[in-house]
Design a protein around this motif. Structure first.
Motif, PDB file in Angstrom:
ATOM      1  N   PHE A  43       0.826  -1.199   0.000  1.00  0.00           N
ATOM      2  CA  PHE A  43       0.000   0.000   0.000  1.00  0.00           C
ATOM      3  C   PHE A  43       0.868   1.260   0.000  1.00  0.00           C
ATOM      4  O   PHE A  43       0.590   2.218  -0.722  1.00  0.00           O
ATOM      5  N   VAL A  44       1.945   1.255   0.777  1.00  0.00           N
ATOM      6  CA  VAL A  44       2.869   2.398   0.802  1.00  0.00           C
ATOM      7  C   VAL A  44       3.522   2.566  -0.562  1.00  0.00           C
ATOM      8  O   VAL A  44       3.688   3.693  -1.050  1.00  0.00           O
ATOM      9  N   PHE A  45       3.874   1.460  -1.205  1.00  0.00           N
ATOM     10  CA  PHE A  45       4.451   1.556  -2.552  1.00  0.00           C
ATOM     11  C   PHE A  45       3.503   2.292  -3.488  1.00  0.00           C
ATOM     12  O   PHE A  45       3.917   3.197  -4.218  1.00  0.00           O
ATOM     13  N   TYR A  46       2.227   1.920  -3.468  1.00  0.00           N
ATOM     14  CA  TYR A  46       1.281   2.558  -4.380  1.00  0.00           C
ATOM     15  C   TYR A  46       1.023   4.014  -4.009  1.00  0.00           C
ATOM     16  O   TYR A  46       0.800   4.846  -4.890  1.00  0.00           O
ATOM     17  N   LEU A  47       1.085   4.346  -2.738  1.00  0.00           N
ATOM     18  CA  LEU A  47       0.966   5.754  -2.338  1.00  0.00           C
ATOM     19  C   LEU A  47       2.147   6.566  -2.863  1.00  0.00           C
ATOM     20  O   LEU A  47       1.983   7.665  -3.397  1.00  0.00           O
ATOM     21  N   TRP A  87      13.364   3.218  -2.252  1.00  0.00           N
ATOM     22  CA  TRP A  87      12.492   2.633  -1.237  1.00  0.00           C
ATOM     23  C   TRP A  87      12.192   1.181  -1.581  1.00  0.00           C
ATOM     24  O   TRP A  87      12.247   0.308  -0.723  1.00  0.00           O
ATOM     25  N   VAL A  88      11.886   0.911  -2.855  1.00  0.00           N
ATOM     26  CA  VAL A  88      11.619  -0.461  -3.291  1.00  0.00           C
ATOM     27  C   VAL A  88      12.842  -1.341  -3.056  1.00  0.00           C
ATOM     28  O   VAL A  88      12.742  -2.445  -2.515  1.00  0.00           O
ATOM     29  N   ALA A  89      14.012  -0.849  -3.439  1.00  0.00           N
ATOM     30  CA  ALA A  89      15.236  -1.648  -3.292  1.00  0.00           C
ATOM     31  C   ALA A  89      15.578  -1.890  -1.826  1.00  0.00           C
ATOM     32  O   ALA A  89      15.919  -3.014  -1.437  1.00  0.00           O
ATOM     33  N   PHE A 107      14.079  -1.172 -11.079  1.00  0.00           N
ATOM     34  CA  PHE A 107      13.714   0.118 -10.480  1.00  0.00           C
ATOM     35  C   PHE A 107      14.951   0.989 -10.309  1.00  0.00           C
ATOM     36  O   PHE A 107      14.933   2.185 -10.602  1.00  0.00           O
ATOM     37  N   LEU A 108      16.038   0.404  -9.821  1.00  0.00           N
ATOM     38  CA  LEU A 108      17.267   1.175  -9.628  1.00  0.00           C
ATOM     39  C   LEU A 108      17.893   1.591 -10.964  1.00  0.00           C
ATOM     40  O   LEU A 108      18.478   2.674 -11.065  1.00  0.00           O
ATOM     41  N   ALA A 109      17.772   0.757 -11.981  1.00  0.00           N
ATOM     42  CA  ALA A 109      18.273   1.143 -13.303  1.00  0.00           C
ATOM     43  C   ALA A 109      17.493   2.343 -13.826  1.00  0.00           C
ATOM     44  O   ALA A 109      18.067   3.268 -14.416  1.00  0.00           O
ATOM     45  N   SER A 155      23.108  -3.466 -10.200  1.00  0.00           N
ATOM     46  CA  SER A 155      23.799  -4.673 -10.668  1.00  0.00           C
ATOM     47  C   SER A 155      23.643  -5.808  -9.663  1.00  0.00           C
ATOM     48  O   SER A 155      23.430  -6.962 -10.052  1.00  0.00           O
ATOM     49  N   TYR A 156      23.758  -5.503  -8.376  1.00  0.00           N
ATOM     50  CA  TYR A 156      23.593  -6.526  -7.346  1.00  0.00           C
ATOM     51  C   TYR A 156      22.222  -7.188  -7.435  1.00  0.00           C
ATOM     52  O   TYR A 156      22.103  -8.408  -7.422  1.00  0.00           O
ATOM     53  N   PHE A 157      21.176  -6.358  -7.523  1.00  0.00           N
ATOM     54  CA  PHE A 157      19.821  -6.914  -7.577  1.00  0.00           C
ATOM     55  C   PHE A 157      19.582  -7.685  -8.875  1.00  0.00           C
ATOM     56  O   PHE A 157      18.927  -8.729  -8.861  1.00  0.00           O
ATOM     57  N   LEU A 158      20.106  -7.188  -9.985  1.00  0.00           N
ATOM     58  CA  LEU A 158      19.899  -7.881 -11.254  1.00  0.00           C
ATOM     59  C   LEU A 158      20.663  -9.196 -11.325  1.00  0.00           C
ATOM     60  O   LEU A 158      20.197 -10.163 -11.928  1.00  0.00           O
ATOM     61  N   ILE A 159      21.828  -9.268 -10.701  1.00  0.00           N
ATOM     62  CA  ILE A 159      22.627 -10.491 -10.751  1.00  0.00           C
ATOM     63  C   ILE A 159      22.158 -11.511  -9.715  1.00  0.00           C
ATOM     64  O   ILE A 159      22.008 -12.693 -10.011  1.00  0.00           O
ATOM     65  N   ASN A 160      21.903 -11.063  -8.491  1.00  0.00           N
ATOM     66  CA  ASN A 160      21.603 -11.990  -7.399  1.00  0.00           C
ATOM     67  C   ASN A 160      20.120 -12.211  -7.133  1.00  0.00           C
ATOM     68  O   ASN A 160      19.768 -13.031  -6.304  1.00  0.00           O
ATOM     69  N   GLY A 161      19.264 -11.491  -7.794  1.00  0.00           N
ATOM     70  CA  GLY A 161      17.842 -11.576  -7.491  1.00  0.00           C
ATOM     71  C   GLY A 161      17.127 -12.687  -8.224  1.00  0.00           C
ATOM     72  O   GLY A 161      17.673 -13.370  -9.085  1.00  0.00           O
ATOM     73  N   THR A 162      15.870 -12.862  -7.841  1.00  0.00           N
ATOM     74  CA  THR A 162      14.977 -13.794  -8.527  1.00  0.00           C
ATOM     75  C   THR A 162      13.911 -12.972  -9.241  1.00  0.00           C
ATOM     76  O   THR A 162      13.832 -11.756  -9.082  1.00  0.00           O
ATOM     77  N   TRP A 163      13.059 -13.647  -9.989  1.00  0.00           N
ATOM     78  CA  TRP A 163      12.022 -12.954 -10.728  1.00  0.00           C
ATOM     79  C   TRP A 163      10.733 -12.829  -9.928  1.00  0.00           C
ATOM     80  O   TRP A 163       9.656 -12.688 -10.495  1.00  0.00           O
ATOM     81  N   ASP A 164      10.819 -12.863  -8.614  1.00  0.00           N
ATOM     82  CA  ASP A 164       9.646 -12.665  -7.758  1.00  0.00           C
ATOM     83  C   ASP A 164       9.435 -11.177  -7.549  1.00  0.00           C
ATOM     84  O   ASP A 164      10.369 -10.449  -7.220  1.00  0.00           O
ATOM     85  N   TYR A 165       8.192 -10.757  -7.714  1.00  0.00           N
ATOM     86  CA  TYR A 165       7.836  -9.355  -7.501  1.00  0.00           C
ATOM     87  C   TYR A 165       7.226  -9.247  -6.109  1.00  0.00           C
ATOM     88  O   TYR A 165       6.203  -9.857  -5.824  1.00  0.00           O
ATOM     89  N   HIS A 166       7.870  -8.488  -5.222  1.00  0.00           N
ATOM     90  CA  HIS A 166       7.480  -8.456  -3.817  1.00  0.00           C
ATOM     91  C   HIS A 166       6.450  -7.389  -3.478  1.00  0.00           C
ATOM     92  O   HIS A 166       6.157  -7.180  -2.322  1.00  0.00           O
TER      93      HIS A 166
END
Length: 180
Positions: A43-47, A87-89, A107-109, A155-166
């Motif tokens: 909800f905070v994200f959408y605000l 904030w998302v990151a 988002f960071l890119a 780069s960290y999030f793109l390399i080490n992350g998964t494709w789950d949207y939180h």
């Protein structure tokens, strides 16, 4: 005919809006909502996303909205977008315990583009001064550091992350509040 000169969109009103945006982000994240809960974090994200869109509507870059005449909110829109992306990151890194998301890297890119544009506004703001036509070196260094940190985090999030949207549905929180 006047020679084209890059003029800064920054003025005192934008600096006040920078502080206001940062206060809103911190207030929504730590006072009003418990962002450790998935539905409240969504909800905070959408605000924050709505705030970014609202500032974007006041931008001179969008010519269809002509309701403001004195202040260009393009720098405030860029700062709001940067705050949203970071904030998302940060919530993804510190609050989602299982795995970081590659979407945070995207988002960071995107934040890199906004940061670069805001940095150009600051450079123009300082170089518009008649007595000081050159931007101070510390302003350029701060911009470079922010860009490099953002690039590294992306780069960290793109390399080490998964494709789950939180980020979930904003109506989860509203339905929980309405049900009691």
């Amino acid at each position: 005919m006047e020679k084209y000169v890059n003029k800064s969109s920054l003025d005192k009103t934008n600096f006040i809006h920078f502080v206001l945006i940062l206060a809103i982000v911190l207030f929504l994240s730590f006072v009003v909502f418990d962002i450790k809960r998935h539905d409240e974090r969504s909800f905070v994200f959408y605000l924050l996303f709505f705030i970014w869109i609202a500032y974007g509507a006041g931008s001179n870059k969008i010519s269809s909205f002509e309701f403001r005449k004195t202040t260009d909110y393009t720098p405030a829109a860029a700062f709001s977008g940067i705050c949203l992306c970071w904030w998302v990151a940060l919530t993804d890194y510190f609050l989602v315990l299982d795995q970081t998301s590659r979407f945070s890297g995207f988002f960071l890119a995107f934040s890199l583009l906004l940061t670069f544009g805001l940095m150009l506004d600051f450079i123009h703001f300082f170089s518009d001064k008649v007595e000081k036509p050159i931007t101070p070196q510390y302003v350029i260094r701060i911009g470079q550091v922010v860009l490099l940190v953002t690039l590294g985090a992306s780069s960290y999030f793109l390399i080490n992350g998964t494709w789950d949207y939180h980020i979930g549905d904003p109506f989860e929180f509203l339905s929980r509040v309405m049900q009691g």
